[in-house]
Design a protein around this motif. Sequence first.
Motif, PDB file in Angstrom:
ATOM      1  N   TYR A1172       0.841  -1.187   0.000  1.00  0.00           N
ATOM      2  CA  TYR A1172       0.000   0.000   0.000  1.00  0.00           C
ATOM      3  C   TYR A1172       0.878   1.240   0.000  1.00  0.00           C
ATOM      4  CZ  TYR A1172      -4.007  -2.916   1.404  1.00  0.00           C
ATOM      5  OH  TYR A1172      -4.988  -3.853   1.462  1.00  0.00           O
ATOM      6  N   ALA A1173       0.407   2.272  -0.685  1.00  0.00           N
ATOM      7  CA  ALA A1173       1.148   3.538  -0.707  1.00  0.00           C
ATOM      8  C   ALA A1173       0.167   4.706  -0.695  1.00  0.00           C
ATOM      9  CB  ALA A1173       2.045   3.619  -1.929  1.00  0.00           C
ATOM     10  N   HIS A1174       0.498   5.713   0.111  1.00  0.00           N
ATOM     11  CA  HIS A1174      -0.257   6.974   0.189  1.00  0.00           C
ATOM     12  C   HIS A1174       0.664   8.079  -0.323  1.00  0.00           C
ATOM     13  CE1 HIS A1174      -1.555  10.504   2.978  1.00  0.00           C
ATOM     14  NE2 HIS A1174      -1.952  10.694   1.741  1.00  0.00           N
ATOM     15  N   PHE A1175       0.299   8.695  -1.456  1.00  0.00           N
ATOM     16  CA  PHE A1175       1.102   9.767  -2.042  1.00  0.00           C
ATOM     17  C   PHE A1175       0.492  11.107  -1.658  1.00  0.00           C
ATOM     18  CE2 PHE A1175       2.495   6.247  -4.538  1.00  0.00           C
ATOM     19  CZ  PHE A1175       3.789   6.550  -4.917  1.00  0.00           C
ATOM     20  N   ASP A1176       1.310  11.932  -1.059  1.00  0.00           N
ATOM     21  CA  ASP A1176       0.942  13.319  -0.772  1.00  0.00           C
ATOM     22  C   ASP A1176       1.659  14.171  -1.804  1.00  0.00           C
ATOM     23  OD1 ASP A1176       0.364  15.795   0.149  1.00  0.00           O
ATOM     24  OD2 ASP A1176       1.105  15.512   2.180  1.00  0.00           O
TER      25      ASP A1176
END
Length: 1247
Positions: A1172-1176
């Motif tokens: 999983y990855a959360h890009f800001d």
Amino acid sequence: MTMDKQLVWVRDPTEGFVLARLHELMGEEADVFPVDNRHPRRVCNFDDIFPAGDPSKDVDDNCELMFLNEATLLNNILTRYKKSKIYTFVANILLAVNPYEDIPDMYSSTTIKKYQGRSLGELPPHVFAVADKSFRDMKALKQSQSIIVSGESGAGKTESTKYILKYLCDLWAKGAGPVEQKILDANPILEAFGNAKTTRNNNSSRFGKFMEVHFSNKYQVVGGHISHYLLEKSRICTQSAEERNYHVFYLLCAGAPQELRSALKITKPDDYLYLKNGCTQYFTSTQSEKKINASQKSKQQQAKAGLRDPILDDVEDFQRLHQALSRVGLSEAEKKSVYSVVAAVLHLGNVEFEEEGGARGGCRVSPESETALATAASLLGVDPGELRMALVSRLMQSSRGGIKGTAIMVPLKTYEASSARDALAKAVYSRLFDYIVRRINDSIPSSASAYYIGVLDIAGFEYFQMNSFEQFCINYCNEKLQQFFNERILKNEQELYRREGLNVPEIRFVDNQDCIDLIESKNHGIFHILDEESKLPKPDYGHFTNAVHKELSGNVASARLQVPRASRLKAHRTLRDHEGFLLRHFAGAVCYNTNQFIEKNNDALHASLEFLVQESNSGLVQQLFETVDNNNAKGKLNFISVGAKFQTQLSQLMDKLKENGTNFVRCIKPNSRMVGREIEGSLVLTQLQCSGTIAVLALMEHGFPSRAPFAELHNMYKAYLPAKLQTLTPKVFCQAIVHSFGLSDKDYKFGVTRVFFRPGKYSEFDTIMKSDPENLKAIVDSVLAWLVKSRWRRSIFSALSVIKLKNKILYRRQCLVTVQKAVRGYLVRRQHQPRYRGITKIKSLENNLKEMEAVIPQLKKEKENAKKNIENLRNSIRGACTTIKTNPKISRTDIDKLYTKLTKDVESQMAALQKAMMDQKNREEQERLRRIEAEMRAAEEAKQKEQERIKQEEEHRRLKAEMEARRKAEEAERLKLEEQDRIAAMKLQQQMEQAAKADQENRERLEQERRDHEMAVRLAKETNGHVEGSPPQLRSFPSMESMNGENKLNRSERVRMQQAMQGKQKHDLSKWKYSELRDTINTSCDIELLEACRHEFHRRLKVYHAWKAKNARKSTMAEQERAPQSIMDAAKTPRLPQKGDILGARHRYFRIPFVRPGGGAGGEGERRGWWYAHFDGQYVARQMELHPDKTPVLLQAGVDDMQMCELSLEETGLTRKRGAEILEHEFEREWTRHNGPSYVPPHSRMR
């Protein structure tokens, strides 16, 4: 129908009642002819007709009249007044009519001596008789006494009070030294400061007072105390045309010495605003008029001369006031300070204001008033400038500033400044009045007090055309006093008759408790509503009046409270509903105008004036205000209103009155013109009705107002009788004395503990008992004869009773012989038959036990306890049967008691079982209802959850559709850019091939030269020769293989990054350390600097990871992967930097499968999971790796940067992977489930 011409009294609106003769009866009415031809013939209702008796006869006590009604009461008062008999009794209540002239020898020392120790009725009615009765009751009952003097203005209350005090002090204060004089000196002082001329009274007390004369254990005067109530403050500033301000102002103007008037700058009443609008004439006599200079006289005084009153003289009264102040302990300096404060009030009233121009607004002191301002300031001991500022502006403190808040001076308008001036004048004068009373009390000791006699002088019921807050408070006070009068005279009197067994008819009277509740109720009374209105930021009398009508008109007391238009007076009906209310008191309806209720209910000064007078240089002024509650400091929500203070004082007064014995003096005003020898019947009748005197008549008609306990009567007269009579018991003594006098049975009644007399009969009894010795000897002989006769009658009655008893015994003996057999048989049957019947009844109770045993199996709880109780009952039944069998002498009563006890026990157990069964059924029913409710609630919740799930799924489908649309848009944009990249890449490829070819040729040349040099060196060694020049150095250009390596950052990528950074090179970060970049990302709020640091930080990460991958390529590369291999592969494809931002939101979330090779052999060693990855923005903010057999790995930017993917979102190619992007809640669910910390964006993080 015609009848004899009987004399009657007929109600008349002018005369009260007129004498007439009955002519004819007409159903509910009667035709009457007035005796006086001035009055016309009339037809009257029988409620307005009363029998007359002998109208020319007058009596001392109205209870002695042949017909006791309000008409004969009025006629008796009028007849006596015309004969200068101003006092009349109604039982023990004294009626005093003001004569408005001196009556010779009425209050002389001789008269005082004459009434000492004399019972009521012995001498003609007099206020001294009431005072003496109070003293005697105090001695006999060992209880303090109160004398309530009431009546309207001008009725003579103040004079009656003075004569009562004079009587008490003359007789029992001779040994008290100066105490007597100080008590008497209190009257001229209080009259000077608290009395004023009104249209109804020249010496009207504008306050109420309760004056206590304290006595020692030996019944000698030892001190006194004065309590005062409700000074009329509005009179200080305004009076009507025919009225005056308080006397002390005119005493200063007329009677003060020239030196004092010059020091105080006192002139004549016309020169003062607070005096000139009213009557400016002095009270003078012919002699005192000559002592007044022309400069001291007003225009009215010069035109009309002075006012005349037998007890008032402004010139002489000043000297009396001055001397009285000295005798109560005021020094010359203190008296001058008092006069200065009084003069300051007058000068303060002359300060006038005018509008001040300019943007600031407000007002200023007019130039003509500067002299008055300076004089008032000097007399009050304050700075003139500060006084001027305090009058034209007020101090406000910022609401959030606390004690140290910002102070703001707010300018006042002209009318506001005038109101502030008047408020200061009222406050100064009212506190001066409090100070005077306090000094009088301090001068009169009362430490040795055992009892006291208190005289209450307070205004009676008031009603005018314009009634304001003062009338409301006075009438409220009279409501309380009337209730006390009803309880003490009517209610308690009838209760005493019932306790003593006297057959007196019950008299009904009107209870005014509902009216009192309407005024003083804590939750919704008029006082409460007024106080709540006063606490508002902008109180309004209209809003207050509407609240009174709204909250009180709908309750039970609505008949008491009505709108002004319900009044019968035309002037009242012009008032609107929000301008007043009509209140029906016990004496009649009064219409109150409420436009000044709020102002008069709040007597607090604003902060500027209060602080000013508290810092005065005058010791007296400081003392006046040092103990005053600062309502401004408390704030509006906590201020104590005038009404609340008055309620508290009145409550304390009523507590005193209830603890004391009470006597009543009702003062009556004979006419409105305040002249002697003139009386108005209707005015007197109205006052009698308002005072509640009429209500007493019905009780007195059947009552016994004079009474004495047997023991007290015995102790009082045994000293006059011989020893043989002194030994009698008190009750026998009283019976013997009363019967020996031959009084009619209607004149007295014997109760349980005391003997009661009709009005006037006790005085006859007392006179006879205290008569001369010859007459007393006849009384003793009469008593002895009555005792002998009484004993002889008892002896004869006893002998006859014995003979009669002997005959009855013989007759009964004969009867007993005849009946004996039957009686014996009956006794045997009566003795044993109850035992059999008792056993039968008791055993019948076992049937009830069987019924209960049948119920017990149905119980679910307490089953064993119930069985145990039933078994105990069975044992009790068996024991009772055994007791009856073994005891042949047991009585029917004992058997009934046993049966009753067992029955109660069985019934109790039966009731307990029934209750248990009922409780059990209730519990079962409640449990069933609870289950049904729970099932319904669960179904409803399930339904709601299903609806929520469907709604959420719809939302998720919408969001995913949006994501897919965004992905397709990005894909289209990417294809467009790829075409552009392909053309640019071809050019870049050509440049790279040319550069690679040149590098290759150069390397080959250098390699050749190196080999040549090495060979030359070997040859030189072999031949001992020398080789010139250094070996050629190879430049570290990468080979084509290394340039195409999968983990090496190729040159084109570096070139592209440098080109991309050149366009954004606002900040030079080339020399920044790695830790500095990281701290700036975590703490900075500069968005541009933050983005620059993130680009530089990730560029360095790529270089670092490229270097690390190169050195670990063959051993640990697979274990150190920071992202799935597909992402790392996508990053190897060269592409130009993207122009513009990525489509979609700043925060984006992705999920793809992740396979990390394990340490095992073959495919079994691979661990499959999700990445999983959360890009800001462009870079990863949070990263999560989940495997079913491994601890979750949660990484967060700013903390775990070295273990996280360093690639940008464009480089990862995730936006091009179909199904890779997920919704925010899906990422957050997994992140929270594995205890991930909350995410804070870099620009929102605190240092």
